[in-house]
Design an enzyme around this catalytic site. Structure first.
Site, short mmCIF file in Angstrom:
data_model
loop_
_atom_site.label_atom_id
_atom_site.label_comp_id
_atom_site.label_asym_id
_atom_site.label_seq_id
_atom_site.Cartn_x
_atom_site.Cartn_y
_atom_site.Cartn_z
CG ASP A 101 0.66 -18.47 22.08
OD1 ASP A 101 -0.36 -17.84 21.71
OD2 ASP A 101 1.64 -17.94 22.60
CD GLU B 15 -9.14 -30.15 24.19
OE1 GLU B 15 -8.80 -29.24 23.40
OE2 GLU B 15 -10.27 -30.62 24.23
CE LYS C 176 -6.10 -20.03 25.66
NZ LYS C 176 -5.30 -19.19 24.77
CD GLU D 264 -5.13 -21.54 18.44
OE1 GLU D 264 -6.36 -21.80 18.42
OE2 GLU D 264 -4.66 -20.52 18.95
CB CYS E 275 -8.27 14.29 34.61
SG CYS E 275 -8.77 15.73 33.66
CB CYS F 142 -5.22 16.63 34.23
SG CYS F 142 -5.22 15.82 32.62
CB SER G 145 -12.25 -15.76 23.94
OG SER G 145 -13.17 -14.94 24.57
CE1 TYR H 90 -2.85 3.01 -5.51
CE2 TYR H 90 -2.12 1.30 -7.02
CZ TYR H 90 -3.02 2.29 -6.69
OH TYR H 90 -4.06 2.58 -7.54
CG ASP H 91 -1.09 4.96 -0.76
OD1 ASP H 91 -1.86 4.75 -1.70
OD2 ASP H 91 -1.34 4.64 0.42
CE LYS I 239 -4.29 -17.89 28.79
NZ LYS I 239 -4.02 -16.50 28.73
CE LYS J 111 -11.76 -27.29 24.71
NZ LYS J 111 -11.44 -27.64 23.33
CB CYS K 166 -6.83 19.43 30.49
SG CYS K 166 -7.57 18.67 31.94
CG ASP L 277 -2.15 -0.75 1.09
OD1 ASP L 277 -3.01 -0.64 1.96
OD2 ASP L 277 -2.27 -1.46 0.09
#
Ligand code: IVH
Length: 704
Positions: free
Chosen positions: A130, A126, A128, A184, A447, A429, A92, A46-47, A324, A300, A432, A43
Site C-alpha cells: 500500500d 505477492e 499488494k 511500489e 430528479c 429534488c 491498475s 506567495y499569493d 483484497k 499473477k 431544484c 503558493d
C-alpha cells in the site's frame, strides 16, 4: 502576516519600505521557483504577499516601483513536475473480495486460454503493497528517469527524488540495455511514526497514514526533503524492456533481486490457485506484524507467454488480480442523512457521521446507497441486515475497502435513541424542487429537472474536469463549484472562455478572487489551454452520457476514430434504427441501453448547442488506431465455427489489439470472416456476399 486593515495606517515612508521589502521577497521567491525548482514559500503565501503588494500600491499609487512585482506575472511554468509519457501504460488491477471471486478469476483465465479445469496453471502470490507505484527507467544500466503512475498514460518526473531512495539502485550490472522496473514506494510503520514525531516537534505537517507520507515525501519539489524521508521500494513489474527478463514472473523477480532490487520476501510461486489462496490466508493472519501496510495479495499467472496471450482489458491485465483483505470497520454515530444529486439526476443518500478513524483514515461521510438500503431491503424487496432500517441518531458500523467511499454496514438497534423515526426518502429534488421518480424495478430515484437542476449541472461540470476526462490541473470540484455559483462557468465551453473573460484586467479578474493570485490564475489558464487538445475518448467520457463509462468511451472512440464521424453517426441513428444504429449496436461491447443513451444525448437540442459552443475551443485528437500497420487494422472481423488453437475470447482480444473490430454478425460491412469447423449460416452468408473467408490457420498467418 499583516492584514489589509493595517495598510490604511501606513505612512508614506513606511509604505515605500514595505514595497521594497515585498519586491525583494517576491523576486527571490520567483527565482527559487522558476530557476531552481525549489520553492521557498507556498503558493498561498506567495499569493498573499502579492495581494498585499497590490493593495499597498492601490493606496499609494505614486510609490509603485519601477520593478513592481505586480507587473511580473510569473513566467508561464506550471508549478510542479515535468510530465512523462509512459512508453508502456501503467495499469491498475482488478479486485477479488472473496475466495469465490478468485476461483472465478482462475476459471475465466482457463476459459480464455482453453485450458481444462485440471490442467496445470501456476500463479505467483505477492503482497499488494500500500504505497504508490513508480516506474524506473534504466538505459545502459544507468537510472535515467523515474516517473509516478499519474493517470497511467502520463506521470510526473520525479527522477531527482527517486535517486535519494536507498532501495533504488543508480546503476545496474548485467541488465538489459533498456529496462523499466516498476514497483511500489512505501514507508515502514516505524519510519512513519518517527517521521510524524519529528514533523510534530518541528511544527510541520503530520501524515494520516504511511501511504500518504510516502506519496507526500516522494512528490516534493525539493529532492533534499525527499532525501530526509525514509522511503523504501519493492520491485514487482516492468514496462519497456529491450530483451525478455525471464520466461516466468517468479524468474523476472529473481532477476530483479540479482540486479540489486528489493523484492517482497513473502512472494510465493503457487502451483494451483488453491495454494495461492492459502498463502493469502497465512499472510492475512500475520499482516499486523509485517511492519508496513499491505492491502491484499496479488496473484499473477506465472508463465509470461500465457500473460502475453491473456493481454489486457482497457485498464487492467487479464492475467492478474488483487485479492483484497477484509475491510476494517469502526462504530460511530449517524448524525444526519443528506441527499446528493448526481450528474444524471440520481439521488444518493449520504451518511454524515461523527468522525471516526477507520484503517488509519478519518471518516465523516459514508454512502447509504439508496432508499431500499436505508430501509433494510435489497432491490428485490428481500431483507438485508435482517431487515434492520437505518435512522438518524443510530450507532452504525462503517467500513472502508481500498480507496472506495466508506460504507455503512450495519446498525446497532439496541443503542437506538428513543423516539427515532424511520427515514423518509424525499419526493422532491432537494436542489431544484422537481419531482423525484423511481422507475419500476430500479433501485435509483432520479430528479426529473434535467436541464433546470443546478445540482445536475454542477456535477456534470465536475465530471467534465475529472481525472479520466479533461483532468485540468488546478480545476477540481471545489473550483468548479465556486465558478458555477458565481455564474462564471455554466457549461463546459465556459471553462475555455475563462481566460478571455476573466484573465487580465482588474475588475472581476480571476486573480482578484479569494484563493487566487496572478500566478495561480496564470497557471490555471495554462492548464486549460493545454487541454484544448483532447483525445477523443476523454472527450466522449467527459460528456457524461449515462451508461458511457471510461472503457465504453474508449471503445466508442476506437470504433469511430474521429469526433466528426462519431457525432455524425450518433445524429444519424436518432430514430434507433437504420444502418448507423445497426453499426452502433453491432460494436462488440455496446448494448442497446448504452447505444440508446448515446444517441438520445445527441438528439437533445440543448445538448447540441452546448456541444457546438464547446467544440469551438477544442482540437480533438483522433483515437489512436492500434498497430495501424497491421493488415487487419480498421477491418471488421467475424469469427464463426470452432477455433482450434485459441478460444473465441482470445481470438477476439488479439484481433482488437491489432486494431480490428470484432462483430458477431456477418453483413456487407464485414471485411473478414474466420471460419472454423462447424461454421454454418454465417459462412454461407459470407460466401453469398462475396466476403473474404479465412481458415484459422490463414488468419494466424495474416496476423502473426
Ligand atoms: S502489479 C499490470 N504487483 O497496486 C499490473 N501491483 O491496484 C501492474 N501494487 O498500480 C501492477 N503491490 O501500485 C502489482 N505486487 C504488486 C503490487 C502492485 C502493489 C499496486 C500498484 C498498482 C496497484 C493496482
Amino acid at each position: 502576516m499583516h492584514g489589509k486593515t493595517d495598510i490604511a495606517t501606513l505612512t508614506e515612508a513606511e509604505a515605500a519600505v514595505e514595497l521594497a521589502r515585498l519586491a525583494d521577497i517576491l523576486a527571490a521567491a520567483n527565482a527559487a521557483y522558476h530557476q531552481d525548482d525549489m520553492p521557498e514559500i507556498s503558493d498561498a503565501e506567495y499569493d498573499a504577499l502579492k495581494r498585499r503588494n497590490a493593495d499597498i500600491e492601490a493606496h499609494f499609487p505614486a510609490l509603485k516601483r519601477a520593478d513592481s512585482p505586480s507587473e511580473k506575472v510569473g513566467a508561464a511554468a506550471v508549478r510542479g513536475f515535468a510530465k512523462v509519457r509512459h512508453r508502456v501504460r501503467m495499469l491498475s488491477l482488478g479486485n477479488a473480495f472473496s475466495d469465490e471471486d478468485v476461483q472465478d478469476f482462475d476459471a475465466q483465465i482457463r476459459r480464455f486460454l482453453g485450458l481444462e479445469a485440471d490442467a496445470p496453471l501456476a500463479y505467483t502470490a505477492e503482497p499488494k503493497i500500500d504505497g504508490l507505484s513508480l516506474s524506473l527507467r534504466y538505459e545502459g544500466g544507468r537510472l535515467v528517469e523515474a516517473a509516478t503512475r499519474g493517470d497511467g498514460a502520463v506521470g510526473e518526473n520525479v527522477t531527482a527524488n527517486a535517486r535519494t531512495v536507498g532501495d533504488i539502485p543508480q546503476t545496474l550490472v548485467g541488465a538489459p540495455d533498456i529496462l523499466e522496473v516498476r514497483g511500489e514506494v512505501y514507508m515502514a510503520h516505524e519510519d512513519f511514526e518517527a517521521l510524524n514525531t519529528r514533523q510534530e516537534a518541528a511544527g510541520g505537517k503530520t501524515f494520516a497514514n504511511p501511504r500518504n507520507a510516502a506519496a507526500g515525501s516522494l512528490r516534493q519539489l525539493d529532492a533534499k526533503i525527499t532525501a530526509s524521508r525514509p522511503l523504501r521500494f519493492f520491485a514487482y513489474a516492468w514496462g519497456e524492456i529491450s530483451e525478455p527478463l525471464s520466461e516466468t514472473q517468479a524468474g523476472a523477480l529473481a532477476r530483479f533481486e540479482a540486479l540489486g532490487f528489493s523484492i517482497n520476501p513473502l512472494t510465493k510461486l503457487c502451483h494451483t490457485v488453491g495454494e495461492a489462496v492459502q498463502h493469502y490466508s497465512a499472510i492475512a493472519a500475520d499482516r499486523a506484524l509485517l511492519g508496513y501496510d499491505i492491502d491484499g495479495i496479488v496473484y499473477k499467472v506465472d508463465d509470461l507467454a500465457l500473460q502475453g496471450r491473456l493481454g489486457f482489458r482497457s485498464t487492467t491485465p487479464r492475467w492478474a488480480i488483487a485479492h483484497k483483505f477484509a475491510a476494517e470497520t469502526a462504530v460511530t454515530r449517524l448524525e444526519a442523512i443528506e441527499i446528493q444529486v448526481g450528474r444524471t439526476g440520481a439521488l444518493s443518500p449520504v451518511a454524515r457521521l461523527k468522525p471516526v478513524t477507520v484503517g488509519g483514515v478519518v471518516v465523516s461521510n459514508a454512502t447509504l446507497h439508496n432508499a431500499d438500503y436505508i430501509a433494510g431491503r435489497d432491490s428485490n424487496g428481500a431483507p438485508i441486515r435482517e431487515g434492520r432500517d437505518i435512522r438518524v441518531g443510530d450507532w452504525v458500523t462503517v467500513y472502508r475497502a481500498g480507496d472506495v467511499i466508506p460504507k455503512v454496514r450495519d446498525v446497532d438497534q439496541a443503542r437506538r435513541p428513543e423516539g427515532s423515526e424511520r427515514y423518509v426518502f424525499p419526493e422532491k429534488c432537494p436542489d431544484c424542487g422537481s419531482d423525484v421518480v423511481r422507475p419500476e424495478g430500479e433501485a435509483v430515484a432520479r430528479c426529473t429537472g434535467d436541464l433546470i437542476c443546478p445540482a445536475q449541472a454542477v456535477e456534470k461540470l465536475k465530471h467534465f474536469v475529472s481525472r479520466a476526462a479533461f483532468d485540468i490541473e488546478g480545476l477540481g470540484a471545489k473550483q468548479i463549484e465556486a465558478f458555477f455559483e458565481d455564474g462564471w462557468v455554466k457549461e463546459p465551453g465556459d471553462i475555455f472562455a475563462l481566460e478571455q473573460r476573466y484573465g487580465p484586467g482588474e475588475i472581476r479578474a480571476l486573480k482578484n478572487r479569494e484563493g487566487w493570485g496572478a500566478k495561480s490564475a496564470e497557471n490555471l489558464f495554462d492548464a486549460i489551454r493545454e487541454k484544448r487538445n483532447i483525445p477523443l475518448a476523454r472527450l466522449i467520457f467527459g460528456l457524461g452520457i449515462r451508461h458511457v463509462g471510461e472503457s465504453s468511451a474508449a471503445l466508442l472512440a476506437r470504433s469511430y476514430g474521429s469526433w466528426d464521424e462519431f457525432r455524425k453517426a450518433m445524429e444519424a441513428a436518432r430514430e434507433h434504427e437504420g444502418p448507423e444504429w445497426e453499426a452502433l449496436v453491432d460494436i462488440d461491447g455496446v448494448g442497446k441501453v448504452m447505444a440508446g443513451a448515446a444517441v438520445d444525448f445527441f438528439h437533445q437540442e440543448e445538448a447540441r448547442t452546448v456541444l457546438d459552443r464547446l467544440m469551438a475551443y477544442l482540437d480533438v485528437e483522433d483515437a489512436a488506431q492500434p498497430a495501424a500497420s497491421s493488415p487487419v487494422s480498421g477491418k471488421t472481423v467475424v469469427f464463426t465455427g470452432s477455433l482450434e488453437t485459441m478460444t473465441r475470447a482470445e481470438a477476439k482480444a488479439q484481433a482488437e489489439a491489432l486494431g480490428a473490430k470484432v462483430s458477431g454478425s456477418v453483413s456487407a460491412k464485414t471485411d473478414i470472416v474466420v471460419a472454423g469447423p462447424g461454421a454454418g449460416s454465417k459462412r454461407a452468408k459470407a460466401e453469398a456476399l462475396g466476403l473474404e473467408v479465412l481458415s484459422e490457420e490463414e488468419w494466424r498467418a495474416l496476423v502473426s
